[in-house]
Design an enzyme around this catalytic site. Structure first.
Site, mmCIF file in Angstrom:
data_model
loop_
_atom_site.group_PDB
_atom_site.id
_atom_site.type_symbol
_atom_site.label_atom_id
_atom_site.label_comp_id
_atom_site.label_asym_id
_atom_site.label_seq_id
_atom_site.Cartn_x
_atom_site.Cartn_y
_atom_site.Cartn_z
ATOM 1 N N PHE A 148 0.860 -1.185 0.000
ATOM 2 C CA PHE A 148 0.000 0.000 0.000
ATOM 3 C C PHE A 148 0.893 1.230 0.000
ATOM 4 O O PHE A 148 1.640 1.465 0.946
ATOM 5 C CB PHE A 148 -0.951 0.062 1.205
ATOM 6 C CG PHE A 148 -1.869 1.255 1.100
ATOM 7 C CD1 PHE A 148 -3.053 1.181 0.383
ATOM 8 C CD2 PHE A 148 -1.511 2.483 1.653
ATOM 9 C CE1 PHE A 148 -3.872 2.295 0.227
ATOM 10 C CE2 PHE A 148 -2.324 3.602 1.501
ATOM 11 C CZ PHE A 148 -3.509 3.499 0.793
ATOM 12 N N ASP A 233 9.325 2.900 2.018
ATOM 13 C CA ASP A 233 8.128 3.674 2.337
ATOM 14 C C ASP A 233 7.877 3.521 3.834
ATOM 15 O O ASP A 233 7.392 2.489 4.295
ATOM 16 C CB ASP A 233 6.928 3.184 1.519
ATOM 17 C CG ASP A 233 5.664 4.023 1.787
ATOM 18 O OD1 ASP A 233 5.669 4.792 2.769
ATOM 19 O OD2 ASP A 233 4.695 3.890 1.023
ATOM 20 N N LYS A 262 2.133 10.877 7.254
ATOM 21 C CA LYS A 262 1.313 10.605 8.433
ATOM 22 C C LYS A 262 1.801 11.356 9.678
ATOM 23 O O LYS A 262 1.512 12.537 9.800
ATOM 24 C CB LYS A 262 1.202 9.090 8.640
ATOM 25 C CG LYS A 262 0.388 8.455 7.502
ATOM 26 C CD LYS A 262 -0.203 7.104 7.834
ATOM 27 C CE LYS A 262 -1.239 6.719 6.797
ATOM 28 N NZ LYS A 262 -0.804 5.796 5.788
HETATM 29 C C1 LIG Z 1 -0.967 5.910 4.314
HETATM 30 C C2 LIG Z 1 0.154 5.431 3.478
HETATM 31 C C3 LIG Z 1 0.465 6.037 2.254
HETATM 32 C C4 LIG Z 1 -0.379 7.140 1.642
HETATM 33 O O1 LIG Z 1 -0.475 8.269 2.445
HETATM 34 P P1 LIG Z 1 -1.653 9.355 2.158
HETATM 35 O O2 LIG Z 1 -1.280 10.497 3.055
HETATM 36 O O3 LIG Z 1 -2.944 8.710 2.530
HETATM 37 O O4 LIG Z 1 -1.581 9.703 0.716
HETATM 38 C C5 LIG Z 1 1.571 5.580 1.555
HETATM 39 N N1 LIG Z 1 2.323 4.576 2.042
HETATM 40 C C6 LIG Z 1 2.046 3.954 3.199
HETATM 41 C C7 LIG Z 1 2.939 2.864 3.678
HETATM 42 C C8 LIG Z 1 0.945 4.353 3.951
HETATM 43 O O5 LIG Z 1 0.645 3.717 5.094
#
Ligand SMILES: *Cc1c(COP(=O)(O)O)cnc(C)c1O
Length: 408
Positions: A148, A233, A262
């Site tokens: 994700f 990520d 986040k």
């Molecule tokens: C939440 C998340 C995203 C996307 O972040 P948004 O601020 O919702 O665009 C990307 N990578 C990971 C691992 C995430 O948990």
């Protein structure tokens, strides 16, 4: 002022829910709770009922709701300047970037807003780097199944979740998907056309999936051999969630680029960044990439306060200590309602045993016991309380979970 949305006086939760359902798109399926206030690890609904927040905004609220240092930084900055655009310098950008680089042991920072934008930016920078430095045009980026990384068209191009993709094509080419946690498959997929490997060190949305020991070290080695970049990520796994600044730190692995988001915005506003090596981020020249809001003064001021909280190590220590407690208690539930528990630090994915409640039913049952969390899919719940939670509150949430899954 009256608007179309103004009907008779709205009082109860059902009225607010009906209004949401009538006027906001249906791309979420929220629990039937209507939050009106929050502080620390607790939220209060419009009827005054209190709930423990065991989701913490998917880790955007690592420091809890309305942490006083973060609020103070935001309020102070609101009184000075909030937005300049990057057409001009302002007095917070350089400080934010240098402090974040120091915390993360990196050379350079590309500030953006949302997580998806940080991932998009990392993909663009990696491709530009490969083009300029390695002479690879239109190369490949290797990603993992179950990933994700956000919701843009390019990012869902390499999602393996059909719900996130169906009907949204055509997609962006140039991605190769391999099974997560399988070092041999990764080795097989890397070629001289590989620009980068993009991984979550722990897969959050997939259900807090921790790869086998040594996988991330192996991924680093494979990238080094191929001259490809490792992009981590850390949008959900980073910033103390697992007990360290980066989840990669547990294997003493360093990425070339990290995406952060986040918790970087302290639960106040969207703040994201790509941080990493100057030899990669340094390829960007004026006009090649940007964002109207990225690196704005308010975001930088809040981001600096977040970095300030992380620089003491207090939240990392809390995650480690409370995480040990959480995992030891959840371990006792395996065989008594749970079939598996995964995770690291104050972060857990739990699978409800077969024949038990669905994830959604479990979340609804937890809600009636005053605990809010969210299923990832099927019968998996993700537990990610704020890192400032007290041990007592943590135990209260775990007690509620034990009751709910024992019903099975
Ligand atoms: C939440 C998340 C995203 C996307 O972040 P948004 O601020 O919702 O665009 C990307 N990578 C990971 C691992 C995430 O948990």
């Amino acid at each position: 002022m009256t608007t179309l949305a103004d009907g008779p006086a709205r009082t109860g939760p059902a009225d607010f829910i009906a209004l949401d359902e009538r006027w906001s798109t249906h791309n979420y399926h929220p629990l039937p709770v209507v939050i009106a206030q929050a502080e620390g690890a607790w939220v209060t609904d419009v009827d005054g009922n209190a709930y423990l927040d065991f989701l913490a905004g998917y880790s955007a609220l690592n420091f809890g709701h309305r942490h006083p240092d973060l609020l103070a930084a935001a309020v102070e900055q609101l009184g000075r300047v909030t937005l300049t655009s990057r057409a001009f310098h302002h007095d917070q950008l350089g400080l934010f970037c240098s402090e974040l680089a120091e915390l993360t042991g990196t050379d350079m920072v590309l500030p953006m807003n949302t997580g998806a934008e940080a991932v998009e930016s990392a993909i663009k920078v990696a491709r530009k780097w490969a083009c300029q430095v390695k002479g690879i045009t239109e190369g490949e980026i290797v990603v993992a199944s179950g990933n994700f990384h956000g919701r843009t068209t390019t990012i869902v191009s390499f999602s393996t979740d059909e719900t996130a993709r169906a009907g949204f094509g055509p997609f962006t080419p140039g991605f190769v998907v391999v099974p997560y946690g399988d070092a041999a498959a990764l080795a097989e997929a890397i070629t001289e056309r590989t620009v980068a490997v993009l991984l979550e060190p722990i897969q959050g949305e997939a259900g807090v999936v921790v790869p086998p020991d040594g996988y991330l070290t192996k991924a680093r080695g494979l990238c080094d051999e191929a001259g490809a970049l490792l992009i981590a990520d850390e949008i959900q796994s980073g910033l103390a969630r697992t007990g360290t600044v980066f989840a990669l730190d547990h294997e003493r692995v360093t990425a070339d680029l990290y995406t952060l988001g986040k918790a970087l915005g302290g639960g106040i506003l969207p703040v994201s960044a790509v941080v990493g090596k100057a030899k990669v981020l340094g390829v960007l020249r004026p006009g090649e990439h940007g964002s109207t809001f990225g690196g704005n003064p308010l975001a930088c001021a809040v981001g600096r306060a977040v970095v300030g909280l992380l620089s003491t190590g207090e939240f990392q220590q809390r995650s480690t200590a409370l995480g040990a407690h959480l995992h030891s208690r959840l371990g006792e539930l395996v065989g008594s309602g749970l079939s598996a528990v995964r995770g690291r630090g104050l972060w857990a994915g739990v699978d409800i045993a077969e024949g038990g409640l669905s994830g959604r039913q479990a979340c609804e049952a937890l809600m009636t016991r005053g605990v809010l969390c969210k299923e990832t899919h099927g019968s998996t719940l993700r537990l990610a309380p704020p890192l400032m939670i007290s041990e007592r509150d943590l135990d209260q949430g775990i007690d509620a979970l034990a009751e709910v899954v024992a019903v099975a």
